[in-house]
Design a protein around this motif. Structure first.
Motif, PDB file in Angstrom:
ATOM      1  N   MET A   1       0.999  -1.140   0.112  1.00  0.00           N
ATOM      2  CA  MET A   1       0.024  -0.147   0.147  1.00  0.00           C
ATOM      3  C   MET A   1       0.729   1.276   0.100  1.00  0.00           C
ATOM      4  SD  MET A   1      -3.461  -0.278   2.126  1.00  0.00           S
ATOM      5  CE  MET A   1      -4.427  -1.695   2.039  1.00  0.00           C
ATOM      6  N   ALA A   2       0.652   2.230  -0.621  1.00  0.00           N
ATOM      7  CA  ALA A   2       1.182   3.483  -0.492  1.00  0.00           C
ATOM      8  C   ALA A   2       0.166   4.600  -0.029  1.00  0.00           C
ATOM      9  CB  ALA A   2       1.363   3.938  -2.022  1.00  0.00           C
ATOM     10  N   LYS A   3       0.633   5.569   0.376  1.00  0.00           N
ATOM     11  CA  LYS A   3      -0.124   6.634   1.039  1.00  0.00           C
ATOM     12  C   LYS A   3      -0.462   7.835   0.075  1.00  0.00           C
ATOM     13  CE  LYS A   3       1.620   5.933   5.669  1.00  0.00           C
ATOM     14  NZ  LYS A   3       1.102   6.508   7.107  1.00  0.00           N
ATOM     15  N   LEU A   4      -1.489   8.249   0.219  1.00  0.00           N
ATOM     16  CA  LEU A   4      -2.018   9.353  -0.893  1.00  0.00           C
ATOM     17  C   LEU A   4      -1.212  10.380  -1.111  1.00  0.00           C
ATOM     18  CD1 LEU A   4      -4.136  10.176  -2.854  1.00  0.00           C
ATOM     19  CD2 LEU A   4      -5.287  11.130  -0.925  1.00  0.00           C
ATOM     20  N   GLY A   5      -0.402  10.763  -0.026  1.00  0.00           N
ATOM     21  CA  GLY A   5       0.517  11.777   0.111  1.00  0.00           C
ATOM     22  C   GLY A   5       1.643  11.497  -0.689  1.00  0.00           C
ATOM     23  N   ASP A   6       2.044  10.286  -0.689  1.00  0.00           N
ATOM     24  CA  ASP A   6       3.204   9.769  -1.649  1.00  0.00           C
ATOM     25  C   ASP A   6       2.881   9.713  -3.033  1.00  0.00           C
ATOM     26  OD1 ASP A   6       4.840   9.489   0.742  1.00  0.00           O
ATOM     27  OD2 ASP A   6       4.218   7.323   0.957  1.00  0.00           O
ATOM     28  N   LEU A   7       1.701   9.627  -3.322  1.00  0.00           N
ATOM     29  CA  LEU A   7       1.049   9.375  -4.788  1.00  0.00           C
ATOM     30  C   LEU A   7       0.987  10.757  -5.343  1.00  0.00           C
ATOM     31  CD1 LEU A   7      -1.057   6.351  -4.316  1.00  0.00           C
ATOM     32  CD2 LEU A   7       1.314   6.323  -5.351  1.00  0.00           C
ATOM     33  N   ALA A   8       0.317  11.574  -4.747  1.00  0.00           N
ATOM     34  CA  ALA A   8      -0.216  12.737  -5.274  1.00  0.00           C
ATOM     35  C   ALA A   8       0.896  13.810  -5.330  1.00  0.00           C
ATOM     36  CB  ALA A   8      -1.256  13.309  -4.303  1.00  0.00           C
ATOM     37  N   ARG A   9       0.908  14.728  -6.489  1.00  0.00           N
ATOM     38  CA  ARG A   9       1.946  15.850  -6.586  1.00  0.00           C
ATOM     39  C   ARG A   9       1.428  16.996  -5.761  1.00  0.00           C
ATOM     40  NH1 ARG A   9       1.876  20.261 -10.524  1.00  0.00           N
ATOM     41  NH2 ARG A   9      -0.459  19.795 -10.769  1.00  0.00           N
ATOM     42  N   LEU A  10       0.284  17.250  -5.336  1.00  0.00           N
ATOM     43  CA  LEU A  10      -0.072  18.207  -4.386  1.00  0.00           C
ATOM     44  C   LEU A  10      -1.446  17.653  -3.741  1.00  0.00           C
ATOM     45  CD1 LEU A  10       0.224  21.276  -3.514  1.00  0.00           C
ATOM     46  CD2 LEU A  10      -1.193  21.782  -5.532  1.00  0.00           C
ATOM     47  N   ILE A  11      -1.317  17.786  -2.452  1.00  0.00           N
ATOM     48  CA  ILE A  11      -2.634  17.749  -1.721  1.00  0.00           C
ATOM     49  C   ILE A  11      -2.727  19.033  -0.865  1.00  0.00           C
ATOM     50  CG2 ILE A  11      -3.844  16.650   0.165  1.00  0.00           C
ATOM     51  CD1 ILE A  11      -2.219  14.086  -0.783  1.00  0.00           C
ATOM     52  N   ARG A  12      -3.780  19.961  -0.925  1.00  0.00           N
ATOM     53  CA  ARG A  12      -3.889  21.182  -0.473  1.00  0.00           C
ATOM     54  C   ARG A  12      -5.538  21.254   0.205  1.00  0.00           C
ATOM     55  NH1 ARG A  12      -2.932  25.132  -5.253  1.00  0.00           N
ATOM     56  NH2 ARG A  12      -4.842  24.751  -6.302  1.00  0.00           N
ATOM     57  N   SER A  13      -5.519  22.188   1.171  1.00  0.00           N
ATOM     58  CA  SER A  13      -6.950  22.600   1.405  1.00  0.00           C
ATOM     59  C   SER A  13      -6.621  24.202   1.537  1.00  0.00           C
ATOM     60  CB  SER A  13      -7.254  22.053   2.965  1.00  0.00           C
ATOM     61  OG  SER A  13      -6.303  22.614   3.641  1.00  0.00           O
TER      62      SER A  13
ATOM     63  N   ALA B   1      -9.804   4.695  -8.995  1.00  0.00           N
ATOM     64  CA  ALA B   1     -10.380   3.295  -9.213  1.00  0.00           C
ATOM     65  C   ALA B   1     -10.066   2.676  -7.806  1.00  0.00           C
ATOM     66  CB  ALA B   1      -9.580   2.446 -10.279  1.00  0.00           C
ATOM     67  N   SER B   2      -9.530   2.956  -6.898  1.00  0.00           N
ATOM     68  CA  SER B   2      -9.248   2.293  -5.473  1.00  0.00           C
ATOM     69  C   SER B   2     -10.561   2.731  -4.749  1.00  0.00           C
ATOM     70  CB  SER B   2      -8.111   2.803  -5.099  1.00  0.00           C
ATOM     71  OG  SER B   2      -8.219   4.045  -4.330  1.00  0.00           O
ATOM     72  N   LYS B   3     -11.179   3.746  -5.165  1.00  0.00           N
ATOM     73  CA  LYS B   3     -12.443   4.184  -4.415  1.00  0.00           C
ATOM     74  C   LYS B   3     -12.227   4.305  -2.927  1.00  0.00           C
ATOM     75  CE  LYS B   3     -15.089   4.057  -7.890  1.00  0.00           C
ATOM     76  NZ  LYS B   3     -15.319   5.393  -8.537  1.00  0.00           N
ATOM     77  N   VAL B   4     -10.834   4.571  -2.503  1.00  0.00           N
ATOM     78  CA  VAL B   4     -10.594   4.845  -1.230  1.00  0.00           C
ATOM     79  C   VAL B   4     -11.100   6.364  -0.845  1.00  0.00           C
ATOM     80  CG1 VAL B   4      -8.703   5.399   0.582  1.00  0.00           C
ATOM     81  CG2 VAL B   4      -8.774   3.384  -1.060  1.00  0.00           C
ATOM     82  N   LEU B   5     -10.702   7.291  -1.797  1.00  0.00           N
ATOM     83  CA  LEU B   5     -11.171   8.677  -1.627  1.00  0.00           C
ATOM     84  C   LEU B   5     -12.555   8.862  -2.640  1.00  0.00           C
ATOM     85  CD1 LEU B   5     -10.772  11.002  -0.458  1.00  0.00           C
ATOM     86  CD2 LEU B   5      -9.203  11.830  -2.125  1.00  0.00           C
ATOM     87  N   THR B   6     -13.628   8.953  -1.772  1.00  0.00           N
ATOM     88  CA  THR B   6     -15.124   9.058  -2.519  1.00  0.00           C
ATOM     89  C   THR B   6     -15.888  10.065  -1.521  1.00  0.00           C
ATOM     90  OG1 THR B   6     -15.976   7.592  -1.123  1.00  0.00           O
ATOM     91  CG2 THR B   6     -15.015   6.730  -3.015  1.00  0.00           C
TER      92      THR B   6
ATOM     93  N   VAL C   1      -3.375  13.053   3.678  1.00  0.00           N
ATOM     94  CA  VAL C   1      -2.205  12.735   3.117  1.00  0.00           C
ATOM     95  C   VAL C   1      -1.886  11.083   3.580  1.00  0.00           C
ATOM     96  CG1 VAL C   1       0.186  13.145   3.699  1.00  0.00           C
ATOM     97  CG2 VAL C   1      -1.254  15.124   3.544  1.00  0.00           C
ATOM     98  N   GLU C   2      -2.403  10.629   4.770  1.00  0.00           N
ATOM     99  CA  GLU C   2      -2.390   9.414   5.289  1.00  0.00           C
ATOM    100  C   GLU C   2      -3.058   8.463   4.582  1.00  0.00           C
ATOM    101  OE1 GLU C   2       0.305   8.557   7.244  1.00  0.00           O
ATOM    102  OE2 GLU C   2       1.159  10.876   6.917  1.00  0.00           O
ATOM    103  N   LEU C   3      -4.088   8.682   3.879  1.00  0.00           N
ATOM    104  CA  LEU C   3      -5.011   7.616   3.356  1.00  0.00           C
ATOM    105  C   LEU C   3      -4.145   6.543   2.585  1.00  0.00           C
ATOM    106  CD1 LEU C   3      -8.114   9.551   1.834  1.00  0.00           C
ATOM    107  CD2 LEU C   3      -7.930   8.066   4.014  1.00  0.00           C
ATOM    108  N   GLU C   4      -4.606   5.282   2.901  1.00  0.00           N
ATOM    109  CA  GLU C   4      -3.748   4.211   2.335  1.00  0.00           C
ATOM    110  C   GLU C   4      -4.405   3.841   1.019  1.00  0.00           C
ATOM    111  OE1 GLU C   4      -2.674   1.289   5.143  1.00  0.00           O
ATOM    112  OE2 GLU C   4      -1.027   2.617   5.832  1.00  0.00           O
ATOM    113  N   ILE C   5      -3.688   3.705   0.011  1.00  0.00           N
ATOM    114  CA  ILE C   5      -4.162   3.254  -1.392  1.00  0.00           C
ATOM    115  C   ILE C   5      -3.687   2.028  -1.831  1.00  0.00           C
ATOM    116  CG2 ILE C   5      -4.498   3.980  -3.880  1.00  0.00           C
ATOM    117  CD1 ILE C   5      -5.715   6.001  -1.908  1.00  0.00           C
ATOM    118  N   PRO C   6      -4.506   1.037  -1.974  1.00  0.00           N
ATOM    119  CA  PRO C   6      -3.897  -0.319  -2.383  1.00  0.00           C
ATOM    120  C   PRO C   6      -3.338  -0.343  -3.625  1.00  0.00           C
ATOM    121  CG  PRO C   6      -6.453  -0.361  -2.394  1.00  0.00           C
ATOM    122  CD  PRO C   6      -5.878   0.941  -2.153  1.00  0.00           C
ATOM    123  N   ASP C   7      -2.385  -1.239  -3.762  1.00  0.00           N
ATOM    124  CA  ASP C   7      -1.548  -1.481  -5.108  1.00  0.00           C
ATOM    125  C   ASP C   7      -2.326  -2.076  -6.240  1.00  0.00           C
ATOM    126  OD1 ASP C   7       0.724  -0.499  -3.885  1.00  0.00           O
ATOM    127  OD2 ASP C   7       1.323  -2.372  -3.067  1.00  0.00           O
TER     128      ASP C   7
END
Length: 103
Positions: free
Chosen positions: A1-13, A38-43, A97-103
């Motif tokens: 698994m990877a964290k969304l913070g590692d996969l995204a170029r930018l996460i901001r609010s 496709a992971s449907k982790v962030l919906t 940032v800490e959301l885990e996205i499955p491989d």
């Protein structure tokens, strides 16, 4: 698994006016963007749960051309009010940032 913070170029609010917070999750490549979508982790439902707001108050869309996910919610307190803990809304993206996205 990877964290969304590692996969995204930018996460901001940030503020989208005194009553709304907006969140942006942007990706460098189509492949990573599609994998996260496709992971449907962030919906809409998961975001509502994370931020403890009713799902009907969450505006959520995936923007394929921009390789971005955009989310807006009502601010928990009006910007600048006594109860406002983040006047610019720039510190609210942390849980994403800490959301885990499955491989």
């Amino acid at each position: 698994m990877a964290k969304l913070g590692d996969l995204a170029r930018l996460i901001r609010s940030k503020n989208a006016g005194p009553f709304t917070l907006t969140f942006d999750v942007m990706f460098e490549t189509d492949d990573v963007y599609r994998k996260v979508c496709a992971s449907k982790v962030l919906t809409k439902a998961s975001f509502a749960s994370i931020y403890r707001v009713p799902e009907e108050e969450v505006t959520f869309f995936e923007h394929d051309a921009a390789r971005a996910i955009k989310i807006s919610i009502p601010r928990p307190a009006i910007q600048g009010s006594r109860d406002c803990g983040d006047i610019y809304g720039g510190q609210q993206h942390g849980p994403l940032v800490e959301l885990e996205i499955p491989d």
